[in-house]
Each structure stands twice: as C-alpha cells, then as structure tokens.
Design a protein around this motif. Sequence first.
Motif, short mmCIF file in Angstrom:
data_model
loop_
_atom_site.label_atom_id
_atom_site.label_comp_id
_atom_site.label_asym_id
_atom_site.label_seq_id
_atom_site.Cartn_x
_atom_site.Cartn_y
_atom_site.Cartn_z
N GLN A 242 0.82 -1.23 0.00
CA GLN A 242 0.00 0.00 0.00
C GLN A 242 0.85 1.27 0.00
OE1 GLN A 242 -2.99 -0.69 -0.56
NE2 GLN A 242 -2.90 -2.85 0.08
N LEU A 245 -0.05 4.23 -2.15
CA LEU A 245 -1.30 4.92 -1.73
C LEU A 245 -1.05 5.70 -0.44
CD1 LEU A 245 -4.02 2.15 -2.34
CD2 LEU A 245 -3.53 4.15 -3.76
N SER A 248 0.65 9.34 -0.52
CA SER A 248 0.04 10.53 -1.13
C SER A 248 -1.20 10.91 -0.32
CB SER A 248 -0.35 10.19 -2.57
OG SER A 248 -1.57 10.84 -2.90
N GLU A 250 -3.87 12.32 -1.07
CA GLU A 250 -5.17 12.05 -1.73
C GLU A 250 -5.60 10.60 -1.57
OE1 GLU A 250 -3.55 15.40 -2.54
OE2 GLU A 250 -2.59 13.73 -3.60
N THR A 251 -4.60 9.69 -1.51
CA THR A 251 -4.99 8.25 -1.52
C THR A 251 -4.67 7.54 -0.21
OG1 THR A 251 -2.81 7.79 -2.46
CG2 THR A 251 -4.64 8.04 -4.02
N LYS A 252 -4.21 8.30 0.80
CA LYS A 252 -3.79 7.64 2.04
C LYS A 252 -4.94 6.88 2.69
CE LYS A 252 -0.83 8.24 6.01
NZ LYS A 252 0.11 9.10 6.75
N GLU A 253 -6.12 7.51 2.73
CA GLU A 253 -7.27 6.84 3.35
C GLU A 253 -7.56 5.49 2.67
OE1 GLU A 253 -7.47 8.75 6.48
OE2 GLU A 253 -8.95 7.16 6.14
N LYS A 254 -7.41 5.48 1.34
CA LYS A 254 -7.68 4.23 0.58
C LYS A 254 -6.66 3.16 0.99
CE LYS A 254 -8.77 2.66 -4.16
NZ LYS A 254 -7.91 1.47 -4.29
N GLY A 255 -5.42 3.58 1.11
CA GLY A 255 -4.36 2.65 1.52
C GLY A 255 -4.62 2.09 2.91
#
Length: 268
Positions: A242, A245, A248, A250-255
């Motif tokens: 992860q 993800l 960054s 923008e994508t940390k929550e997704k990771g």
Amino acid sequence: MNLIDQKFKELKKQDKTALIPFLTMGDPDIETSIQIIKELEAAGADIVELGLPYSDPLADGPVIQRASERALKHNINIHSCLEIAKKARQKNVSLPFILFTYYNPVLQFGLESFFEELQAHQISGVIIPDLPIEEDEEVRAISERYQIHLIPLVAPTSKDRITSISKKAAGFVYCVSSLGVTGVRSSFYDGIDDFISLVKQSTDLPVAVGFGISTNEQFAKFSKICDGVVVGSAIVRNIEEQLPLLQSAETKEKGLLQIREFVAQLKE
Ligand SMILES: O=P(O)(O)OC[C@@H](O)[C@@H](O)c1c[nH]c2ccccc12
C-alpha cells in the motif's frame, strides 16, 4: 489487571481466538504507524505487537527486514515507539500493546528505565527473541516488578525446554510454528499440532502461535488449537504493497482501508 490477561479472559468467555498483528514502528513513518494501529483495532485485532526496527534483525525474513530498513531511515528508537504508543492511546486505541525488540536496544536503554517507561506508557508485554537464557532471570525479575509480561518464544526444537520456559512465562507462551526466520509460509513444522498440545499441557497461560500465518484458513486452523495467532510478515507485506497509496495525501485513506480489510478478513 494486566491488559493482556484481561483480553485473553474476555476472549475465553466468548470462546474466541486473539488476532495479534505485528507491525514495524515507523514504516513508512511515525504518523502512518499510529494510523495503522487504529486501523488494526477497527479490523478486529485483539493485541498489537509494536516492532522496534533493528539494524541486525537476525530472526526476521526479507519482508520485515525491508520494513526495518524503511523505518530506520526515520531513526526510530525505543523513545519513538513509546511516543507512538502514547499517541495511539490519545487516539482512543484501547488494545493491549506488546513491545517487540531485540535485546541490544534494551541494554543500551538500561533495563530498569526500559521497564519503567513501558509501564508509564501502558505497554503490557514485551518480546525479546534474542534474550540470552543466562540473563533472563534478571530481566524477568525487573519485568515482574513493573507488572510487564515478559513473553517467551518456544520453538518446536525446544522440546526438552518447554516445561522450564513455560514455568517462567508471563502473559502467554508464543509457539513458533516453524524453524527459521519470520515470513509467510504455506506449510508449517511437521508435528506442529503435537508441539502446541505439549506446550498447552505445560502451562495454564494462554498459548499463541506465530510465524508464517497469512490466510483466513491458516488462522482458522490454528484457532482450533490456540488462544492467539500472531500475524506479522503478511500484514507488513500488505503495508508495503500500500506504500504508493499511503505516501500521497489524496490516496492515504484508501491505503489505510486496504490494510484494514486485509487484516479483517483473516479472522472472518
Ligand atoms: O512474520 P510472521 O511470519 O507472521 O511471524 C510473526 C512475527 O512477524 C513476529 O512475531 C516477529 C517479528 N520479528 C520476530 C522475530 C522473532 C520472533 C517473532 C518475530
């Protein structure tokens, strides 16, 4: 009561097995480690092994070695781990913490101060895989004074030492499922079931198993014969996957969500 004892008591009443993730503190950075600990709790983890990265992780396979290298770029030391534990508590993480560390950093820190700090930071147990037998009496005496559980590892090859190790154990006895270093495996030590039942006969403490466990099926298999299952490399590998993800905004929550989902499916 020690939080580890309390947790195992609760789980025993519910006839459930503890999921005990291990993660390397500071991988990929301190703030993310704190967020991951919160995700582990949300995923259903019961106790967390906070791993102090070390420059010479003899008992670790490549996944945890790489995580240690990434973490050591941030100069993670015992103080940083204590800080991470404190900040996780401030974010209302109530899980019992175990500090996992090799012996050298503990010696450098000073035995007495080490256990004093663990107690002050509500860390309930410690695992020191390379603690020399001839020094464990002294370490155990200090750990008992601070009500910190010194959790022993017992390997399938320690057959004739199982009783002596279990007699001195606190918290739980950690059965190593395979010979060699940490890392995901598809098979375990031949006769693992007999080994674990030998350990269970030698102690009234909970018995956990670790090394190589990475799937829901493996967790389910060991849940039938153990009170706890430790999962390290599989989770550390998921964190590694992860990283793009997580690094960054923008994508940390997704990771973080991917990590939570991976951990949650282990004990479904
Ligand atoms: O990584 P695995 O194969 O899931 O095994 C647990 C392990 O990570 C954790 O308990 C641990 C990390 N480093 C260690 C060194 C020795 C014994 C145990 C450990």
